[in-house]
Design a protein around this motif. Structure first.
Motif, PDB file in Angstrom:
ATOM      1  N   MET A 179      39.636 -27.133  -7.767  1.00 50.65           N
ATOM      2  CA  MET A 179      40.898 -26.968  -7.015  1.00 50.65           C
ATOM      3  C   MET A 179      41.060 -28.128  -6.037  1.00 50.65           C
ATOM      4  O   MET A 179      40.150 -28.428  -5.277  1.00 50.65           O
ATOM      5  N   ASP A 180      42.195 -28.789  -6.077  1.00 52.27           N
ATOM      6  CA  ASP A 180      42.453 -29.872  -5.140  1.00 52.27           C
ATOM      7  C   ASP A 180      43.325 -29.372  -4.003  1.00 52.27           C
ATOM      8  O   ASP A 180      43.624 -28.195  -3.903  1.00 52.27           O
ATOM      9  N   THR A 181      43.721 -30.314  -3.140  1.00 47.39           N
ATOM     10  CA  THR A 181      44.532 -29.929  -1.984  1.00 47.39           C
ATOM     11  C   THR A 181      45.973 -30.394  -2.136  1.00 47.39           C
ATOM     12  O   THR A 181      46.675 -30.557  -1.151  1.00 47.39           O
ATOM     13  N   LEU A 182      46.428 -30.611  -3.370  1.00 42.33           N
ATOM     14  CA  LEU A 182      47.816 -30.993  -3.576  1.00 42.33           C
ATOM     15  C   LEU A 182      48.731 -29.883  -3.102  1.00 42.33           C
ATOM     16  O   LEU A 182      48.442 -28.710  -3.289  1.00 42.33           O
ATOM     17  N   ASN A 183      49.847 -30.284  -2.485  1.00 42.15           N
ATOM     18  CA  ASN A 183      50.723 -29.247  -1.943  1.00 42.15           C
ATOM     19  C   ASN A 183      51.596 -28.638  -3.029  1.00 42.15           C
ATOM     20  O   ASN A 183      51.510 -28.982  -4.203  1.00 42.15           O
ATOM     21  N   ILE A 184      52.455 -27.760  -2.608  1.00 38.23           N
ATOM     22  CA  ILE A 184      53.237 -26.958  -3.547  1.00 38.23           C
ATOM     23  C   ILE A 184      54.161 -27.808  -4.420  1.00 38.23           C
ATOM     24  O   ILE A 184      54.473 -27.448  -5.548  1.00 38.23           O
ATOM     25  N   SER A 185      54.568 -28.984  -3.925  1.00 41.38           N
ATOM     26  CA  SER A 185      55.472 -29.827  -4.697  1.00 41.38           C
ATOM     27  C   SER A 185      54.815 -30.428  -5.930  1.00 41.38           C
ATOM     28  O   SER A 185      55.486 -30.939  -6.817  1.00 41.38           O
ATOM     29  N   GLN A 186      53.489 -30.370  -6.001  1.00 35.21           N
ATOM     30  CA  GLN A 186      52.769 -30.935  -7.137  1.00 35.21           C
ATOM     31  C   GLN A 186      52.060 -29.866  -7.961  1.00 35.21           C
ATOM     32  O   GLN A 186      51.291 -30.187  -8.851  1.00 35.21           O
ATOM     33  N   CYS A 187      52.312 -28.611  -7.661  1.00 33.31           N
ATOM     34  CA  CYS A 187      51.576 -27.547  -8.338  1.00 33.31           C
ATOM     35  C   CYS A 187      52.197 -27.220  -9.688  1.00 33.31           C
ATOM     36  O   CYS A 187      53.398 -27.314  -9.852  1.00 33.31           O
ATOM     37  N   PRO A 188      51.366 -26.850 -10.659  1.00 31.50           N
ATOM     38  CA  PRO A 188      51.897 -26.489 -11.973  1.00 31.50           C
ATOM     39  C   PRO A 188      52.297 -25.024 -12.090  1.00 31.50           C
ATOM     40  O   PRO A 188      52.879 -24.630 -13.096  1.00 31.50           O
ATOM     41  N   GLU A 189      51.969 -24.204 -11.091  1.00 33.59           N
ATOM     42  CA  GLU A 189      52.236 -22.766 -11.195  1.00 33.59           C
ATOM     43  C   GLU A 189      53.730 -22.485 -11.231  1.00 33.59           C
ATOM     44  O   GLU A 189      54.519 -23.138 -10.556  1.00 33.59           O
ATOM     45  N   PHE A 214      50.762 -19.250  -7.358  1.00 30.22           N
ATOM     46  CA  PHE A 214      50.282 -20.346  -6.511  1.00 30.22           C
ATOM     47  C   PHE A 214      49.286 -19.831  -5.476  1.00 30.22           C
ATOM     48  O   PHE A 214      48.205 -20.388  -5.286  1.00 30.22           O
ATOM     49  N   LEU A 215      49.655 -18.748  -4.798  1.00 26.99           N
ATOM     50  CA  LEU A 215      48.796 -18.207  -3.750  1.00 26.99           C
ATOM     51  C   LEU A 215      47.528 -17.570  -4.316  1.00 26.99           C
ATOM     52  O   LEU A 215      46.451 -17.704  -3.732  1.00 26.99           O
ATOM     53  N   LEU A 216      47.636 -16.871  -5.421  1.00 27.66           N
ATOM     54  CA  LEU A 216      46.469 -16.224  -6.015  1.00 27.66           C
ATOM     55  C   LEU A 216      45.399 -17.249  -6.375  1.00 27.66           C
ATOM     56  O   LEU A 216      44.198 -17.017  -6.141  1.00 27.66           O
ATOM     57  N   LEU A 217      45.808 -18.376  -6.924  1.00 30.65           N
ATOM     58  CA  LEU A 217      44.837 -19.397  -7.292  1.00 30.65           C
ATOM     59  C   LEU A 217      44.149 -19.996  -6.074  1.00 30.65           C
ATOM     60  O   LEU A 217      42.950 -20.300  -6.104  1.00 30.65           O
ATOM     61  N   ARG A 218      44.887 -20.141  -4.987  1.00 29.97           N
ATOM     62  CA  ARG A 218      44.281 -20.687  -3.781  1.00 29.97           C
ATOM     63  C   ARG A 218      43.383 -19.669  -3.088  1.00 29.97           C
ATOM     64  O   ARG A 218      42.342 -20.012  -2.538  1.00 29.97           O
ATOM     65  N   LEU A 219      43.754 -18.416  -3.134  1.00 33.20           N
ATOM     66  CA  LEU A 219      42.864 -17.373  -2.620  1.00 33.20           C
ATOM     67  C   LEU A 219      41.587 -17.291  -3.454  1.00 33.20           C
ATOM     68  O   LEU A 219      40.495 -17.116  -2.913  1.00 33.20           O
ATOM     69  N   LEU A 220      41.726 -17.417  -4.751  1.00 41.60           N
ATOM     70  CA  LEU A 220      40.554 -17.397  -5.620  1.00 41.60           C
ATOM     71  C   LEU A 220      39.616 -18.543  -5.288  1.00 41.60           C
ATOM     72  O   LEU A 220      38.391 -18.369  -5.230  1.00 41.60           O
TER      73      LEU A 220
END
Length: 284
Positions: free
Chosen positions: A1-11, A17-23
């Motif tokens: 998992m990287d620290t790219l922000n929401i503008s670069q996320c594939p979700e 988006f949030l579930l993957l970051r919580l995981l």
């Protein structure tokens, strides 16, 4: 998992988006667990809450507050500046979509087609009279967008189509002016605007099982989601003006409202054509 922000996320959805970051935050601590995550019942704000710290307290041998604080520190760089991360006294983690995050997600929904899932369960046939209000809302969205293009409030790249497009791309303004250039606050603050934004995010989240690789445990009620979005749009349309004084004195607000209409049209079309196997007419 990287620290790219929401503008670069594939979700595809905010919840995913949030579930993957919580995981990721949990795995950083050497633990994996099913993650509870729900939208707070607030139409004015887009807030998600997770009781994962309470769930982990028994096995981590720490208080929920301490666990939540640890997870929040990991989540902040992963979610900033698009989410504000806070810990409630009870140990609940709160993640609020900021104006910057909302602006990105709305722009994405308005201008990027949703992916058609490889495997999906189509809805049973819905009667024409039940579908009509949803189709009417879609057609009304299309009519307003074409009118705005003729009045040069917006410029649609290819406005002359005979069937509803997958998505209407804007040549201008691009991006849509969702936020004030000065204080970077969202221009859309009226209750009907916020309610429609909330419904757009909720419907998109409701469709999250459609975009998952595995089949959902229980079927998604596509009709109910589309009907709720249609109702929120009709309220917005009746209460939020675009022409007249708004067009003359607040053109960016008019364009932001048209952006909401474009996002609504895109999502209604996707549900009607791809999931309900119904027509998404551009006029009735």
């Amino acid at each position: 998992m990287d620290t790219l922000n929401i503008s670069q996320c594939p979700e595809v959805t905010v919840k995913c988006f949030l579930l993957l970051r919580l995981l990721f935050a949990i795995e950083e601590q050497g633990t994996t667990s099913e993650i509870p995550l729900n939208r707070a019942k607030n139409r004015e704000r887009v807030v998600y809450v997770s009781a994962i710290a309470l769930k982990l307290a028994a096995t981590w041998d720490e208080t929920p507050q301490a666990i939540a604080a640890q997870l929040a520190e990991i989540l902040k760089p992963l979610c900033c500046p698009d989410f504000a991360v806070q810990v409630a006294p009870s140990g609940i983690i709160e993640l609020e979509l900021t104006d910057a995050g909302l602006a990105f997600w709305l722009q994405r929904l308005a201008q990027i087609p949703l992916p058609v899932p490889e495997y999906r369960t189509l809805s049973p046939v819905i009667s024409a009279d039940r579908l009509f209000p949803i189709q009417y809302s879609h057609a009304r969205c299309c009519s307003l967008l074409r009118m705005a293009d003729r009045d040069r409030l917006i410029a649609i790249a290819q406005p002359n189509v005979t069937t509803a497009p997958q998505i209407w791309s804007l040549a201008a303004p691009n991006p849509i002016p969702w936020v004030d250039e000065g204080d970077r606050r969202l221009l859309l603050v009226a209750p009907a605007e916020r309610s429609l934004i909330s419904e757009l995010i909720a419907v998109l989240d409701g469709l999250s099982p459609v975009f998952e690789a595995n089949q959902p445990e229980k079927p998604v009620n596509y009709f109910k989601l589309a009907n709720s979005l249609s109702a929120a749009f009709q309220t917005f349309y009746s209460q939020c003006r675009i022409w007249g004084e708004v067009k003359t004195e607040q053109p960016k607000l008019a364009q932001a409202r048209l952006g909401l209409i474009l996002a609504t049209q895109s999502l209604l079309r996707f549900i009607l054509e791809e999931l309900l196997n119904a027509m998404a007419p551009i006029e009735l």
